[in-house]
Structures are given as C-alpha cells and as structure tokens.
Design an enzyme around this catalytic site. Structure first.
Site, PDB file in Angstrom:
ATOM      1  N   PRO A 227       0.783  -1.233   0.000  1.00 41.22           N
ATOM      2  CA  PRO A 227       0.000   0.000   0.000  1.00 41.22           C
ATOM      3  C   PRO A 227       0.820   1.291   0.000  1.00 41.22           C
ATOM      4  CG  PRO A 227      -0.040  -1.049   2.158  1.00 41.22           C
ATOM      5  CD  PRO A 227       0.762  -1.941   1.281  1.00 41.22           C
ATOM      6  N   ASP A 250       2.109   1.517 -11.705  1.00 39.26           N
ATOM      7  CA  ASP A 250       0.826   2.210 -11.596  1.00 39.26           C
ATOM      8  C   ASP A 250       0.919   3.491 -10.799  1.00 39.26           C
ATOM      9  OD1 ASP A 250      -0.589   0.366 -12.875  1.00 39.26           O
ATOM     10  OD2 ASP A 250      -1.569  -0.506 -11.121  1.00 39.26           O
ATOM     11  N   LYS A 272      -3.601   4.343 -14.857  1.00 39.79           N
ATOM     12  CA  LYS A 272      -4.807   4.360 -15.693  1.00 39.79           C
ATOM     13  C   LYS A 272      -5.710   5.528 -15.338  1.00 39.79           C
ATOM     14  CE  LYS A 272      -4.771  -0.479 -15.257  1.00 39.79           C
ATOM     15  NZ  LYS A 272      -5.420  -1.353 -14.333  1.00 39.79           N
ATOM     16  N   MET A 385     -11.728   1.904  -3.948  1.00 37.59           N
ATOM     17  CA  MET A 385     -12.141   2.824  -5.015  1.00 37.59           C
ATOM     18  C   MET A 385     -13.504   3.461  -4.705  1.00 37.59           C
ATOM     19  SD  MET A 385     -10.987   0.542  -8.289  1.00 37.59           S
ATOM     20  CE  MET A 385     -11.371  -1.052  -7.599  1.00 37.59           C
TER      21      MET A 385
END
Ligand code: SAH
Length: 465
Positions: A227, A250, A272, A385
């Site tokens: 994390p 990422d 992304k 999310m």
C-alpha cells in the site's frame, strides 16, 4: 546528495599529510593502504606517526608547513592542531588546484573520507556528509555483519573470469544473467564456505555448459508493491525488483517503493485513467508481452496485491496464452495495510467474524453491489475505489437496514507518511467527506471494529498531537 562517492586510484601517487599527531597518522595509514606514496610534514611527530616513519611507510619532512610544498602533491590532508595552519594549507591547496581535506572541518574539504568497510576488492564506503561520523561508523559496523569477509574472495575469483565469460556470452544481458545465477548460486556458496577450488571448478563447468540462448528468454514478474510504505514489500518482491530490465508501474506505487527498483531498469508509467480503462488495459497487456518477447525481465509493479482489484489476472492471461514465463508475487493489500496502520482490526472476536472486500466504483452514477450480503451483523466491509460513490454507499446501506450509527473510517494514503483517518458513522459519511475532502487513494472501512481505532491507533500519532 551532498557528495558524490568516487573511488580514487592513489597507487604510487604522492600525497601529503600536514601534521604529526595521531589523527594525521590515521589519515596517513589510510592513504598507505590505498598504495599512495605518503609524506608527512611536521616539526615533531607523535608515537603513532613515528612508527610509520620508522617502518619506512612514509617520508617525513621535519619542518613547518610552507606553501610551496603543496604543488608537488596530488592530494593534501591537513590534520594539525592549529586552525590557522589548517586554513593556510587549505588556502594554498585551493590556489594550486590540489584536492584538500581538513580534518573535522567539512567546509574546508574538497573531499571527505568515508567510513570504510574493506573486503577488497569489494569496498563499501559510508558517509554522513560530515553530519555524524559516529552514525556512519555504526552503519558500517552493521554492514560488517551483513557482508562476510569471503565476499572479497568471491569478487577476486569472478574477476579473473570476466574475459572468458565475455567471449562466450555475446550480449550484456546474457552476461548479467549468467553472473547473477553464479553469484546467487553454488559458486558463491562454496566461496562463502571457504571451498575456493571447488567454487572455481563449478564456475568453469557453468561457463562451459551454459547455453547462451538459454539466458535470452524473457519473463514477467507481476509484483504487488503493497500500500505505500516500502518496508511492507516482501523479500521476493524486492529481489525481483532488483533484477528487472524494465518496469511498468501504476499510479498507486509509491515513490519510495519505486526507488528500490534496479537503477538501470527503464521505468514506464502506465497509470490508468478511469474513463478509458479497458482500452488501456489491453495496451498494458500488449506491452508486457512485447517486452518479454524481446528477452527482457519485465517487472509489472502494482499497488497492493495484484490479484485484489488489480486486474492482475487479465495481465497474466495474455502471457499464459502466449506461453511467456511469469511469476506472481502477492503484496499487502490496501485493506490490510490501511486497517493495520489505522489501528482497526478487520476481524475481532467481539465485533466481527467476517470481512468483505468490495469495489465502490460508480457505474452510471450507481453502485451495483449485493447489498443484503453487505448488511450483515458482525461483518466488516472494506470498500476499494469508493471515493466517488460515498453518498450512494451511505444511502444504499441504510436502505438495506444498516444502522445509521454504524461506525465508518476513511483512511487516506494509508501506511504512508501523510496518512489521515477520519471516523464517523454511515449516516454522516457524506457530510464528513464533504468537509474533509479526502483525496485518492482512500479506503472505506465499515463495521463495529472501527470503534477500536480510538484505543488502538499507533501510527503517526505523534504528528497528530
Ligand atoms: N490492488 C490494490 C487495489 C487497487 S484498487 C490493492 O490490493 O491494494 C485502488 C484502491 O485501493 C484505491 O481506490 C483505494 O481505495 C485503495 N488503496 C490503495 N492504496 C491505498 C492506500 N495507501 N491508502 C488508502 N487506500 C488505498
């Protein structure tokens, strides 16, 4: 970086030490170890300097320092007990462009002498940039326990075979892989156990029997970076990170973690953006494939665990179909990391016997979740999310029977230096989010266990008080 570490070849170079005390003798001793021709200039000398002179290890000019001496030396160290003389040495050395070090005066130094761990030909230098030599020495002592004496023998052994290996394995990548396998395998083990001649014969056999083409196949490492806190990486993650040729990472991979990837590896950001998710995912799958086919060791570094809301399964499906070798390394998922660092046990005998991970990403403004399954007694719900859909989440859970006062924690940038935790209730969640404006990445933890945060929080507590 205040100083660039350089290893200087002083063999047969003339070096000057100004001063005849114990510190001067120590500095002279270092220069002698590096093969320098050392001259001490001092009207009188201490016992330790005298023994160097008597042993013929240094030349002694029994005089006061004078400026014209400096010119004939490559390097000068001033270690007298007079600030004035030390400054004078510094001044003349600068005038004549001779590298100078004044003992214990970092601002009067072109170079500083690090703490040295000598396993020649392996040499490790540790410096605190003059801020705390004692700390540098302590670190050196710790390294001492980590780097066995025989590492020097190992380096000498393989050093003698560089030419042969270069002749047999034509590319740099092949040679790197060959040496990595040797230095992590039985040859190194034999040397470390003192079996030098056995090590040499195993090395010879390996050079003879290794097919250069076998060193040219690519592989993909799908690695969970955890994390954020780099100390939460696994040993395996770190090992593969240090042997990658190229890394695709990422948005969630922290800078501290990225800093641990092999320095020579190419770094490609493939973070992304929500709107064009699926197109990009295809592209990433292709990139991994292409690079592995070129024979590269490809590191796909993903936040948390690659198999938890990480689309890791899709990335390796393409590789599996093309028969490209890959490995998957699990990481600490954000739910675990955030819960631990927020002092919220995900399960607890009194409060929660199960734990569910869900994604809170909105689809056309709504959340498509199995609400009755989420509204269960003695259960913790962790929402990944979830930032965009907090109001919907709060509303739907209450509609399906969750008590309005069910505790909720928002954990922002969990496990990282700037971690923030806001505790509220499911009914108040939208208002709290409105007030605090959490930013990504943020985790939502819902359940009675959140009550424990007050008494169990431990991380960053000092920063908050
Ligand atoms: N594969 C990842 C999750 C990817 S989904 C894992 O196993 O952790 C991305 C979501 O994870 C973010 O929207 C956020 O909700 C959560 N997340 C990831 N890292 C986080 C962190 N350091 N602090 C809080 N939430 C985090």
């Amino acid at each position: 970086m205040d100083y660039l570490p350089l290893f200087v070849d002083l063999k047969n170079k003339s070096c000057l030490v100004v001063g005849g005390g114990d510190i001067a003798a120590r500095k002279a001793g270092l220069l002698i170890r590096a093969g320098a021709i050392v001259t001490i200039v001092a009207p009188e000398v201490s016992e330790s300097s005298k023994s160097l002179i008597d042993d013929g290890l240094v030349n002694w000019l029994g005089a006061y320092f004078s400026d014209d001496i400096v010119m004939s030396f490559s390097l000068v160290i001033a270690a007298t007990d007079s600030d004035e003389v030390n400054r004078q040495v510094y001044h003349y050395a600068k005038t004549h462009h001779v590298l100078v070090n004044v003992a214990d005066e970092p601002e009067l130094c072109d170079f500083i002498l690090p703490s040295i761990l000598d396993r020649s030909p392996i040499v490790v230098a540790v410096s605190s940039g003059g801020k705390s030599p004692i700390l540098a020495r302590q670190l050196r002592a710790r390294l001492e326990t980590l780097i066995p004496k025989s590492y020097g023998n190992l380096a000498s052994l393989v050093g003698g075979y560089r030419g042969v290996v270069k002749a047999k394995f034509s590319t740099l990548a092949m040679r790197r892989r060959f040496w990595e396998s040797i230095l992590q395998g039985p040859v190194a083990e034999h040397v470390l156990a003192g079996r030098d001649s056995l090590a040499e014969s195993v090395l010879n056999t390996a050079i003879e029997n290794t097919d250069p083409n076998s060193l040219d196949t690519g592989e993909v490492y799908l690695v969970g970076a955890g994390p954020g806190d780099p100390e939460l990486l696994t040993f395996k993650a770190l090992r593969l990170m240090q042997q990658a040729d190229i890394v695709f990472y990422d948005r969630l991979v922290s800078k501290e973690v990225l800093d641990l990837v092999r320095k020579e590896a190419d770094q490609v950001y493939v973070g992304k953006q929500r709107a064009w998710h699926s197109v990009r995912q295809e592209e990433i799958n292709q990139l991994l494939l292409e690079q592995a086919k070129k024979g590269k060791r490809v590191l796909r570094l993903k936040g948390g665990d690659p198999f938890i809301f990480g689309r890791g399964g899709e990335e390796i499906a393409t590789l599996a179909a093309e028969k490209i070798p890959f490995q998957v390394v699990p990481g600490i998922t954000a739910a675990s990391g955030c819960a631990s660092y927020a002092g919220i046990p995900l399960t607890h005998r009194d409060y929660s016997q199960s734990c569910v991970f869900v994604t809170g990403q909105l689809k056309e403004g709504d959340l498509d979740l199995n609400w009755p399954a989420l509204v269960q007694a003695h259960q913790t719900v962790v929402v990944y999310m979830g930032l965009g859909g907090l109001a919907v989440l709060s509303e739907r859970l209450q509609e399906h029977g969750m008590a309005a006062d069910m505790p909720v924690a928002l954990v922002q940038q969990g496990t990282m230096e700037h971690q923030e935790v806001w505790v509220s209730t499911i009914a108040d969640l939208p208002a709290v989010a409105e007030r605090e404006q959490p930013v990504a990445p943020t985790m939502v933890i819902i359940g009675e266990v959140v009550k424990l945060h007050d008494s169990l929080m431990w991380f960053n507590v000092e920063n908050k008080s």
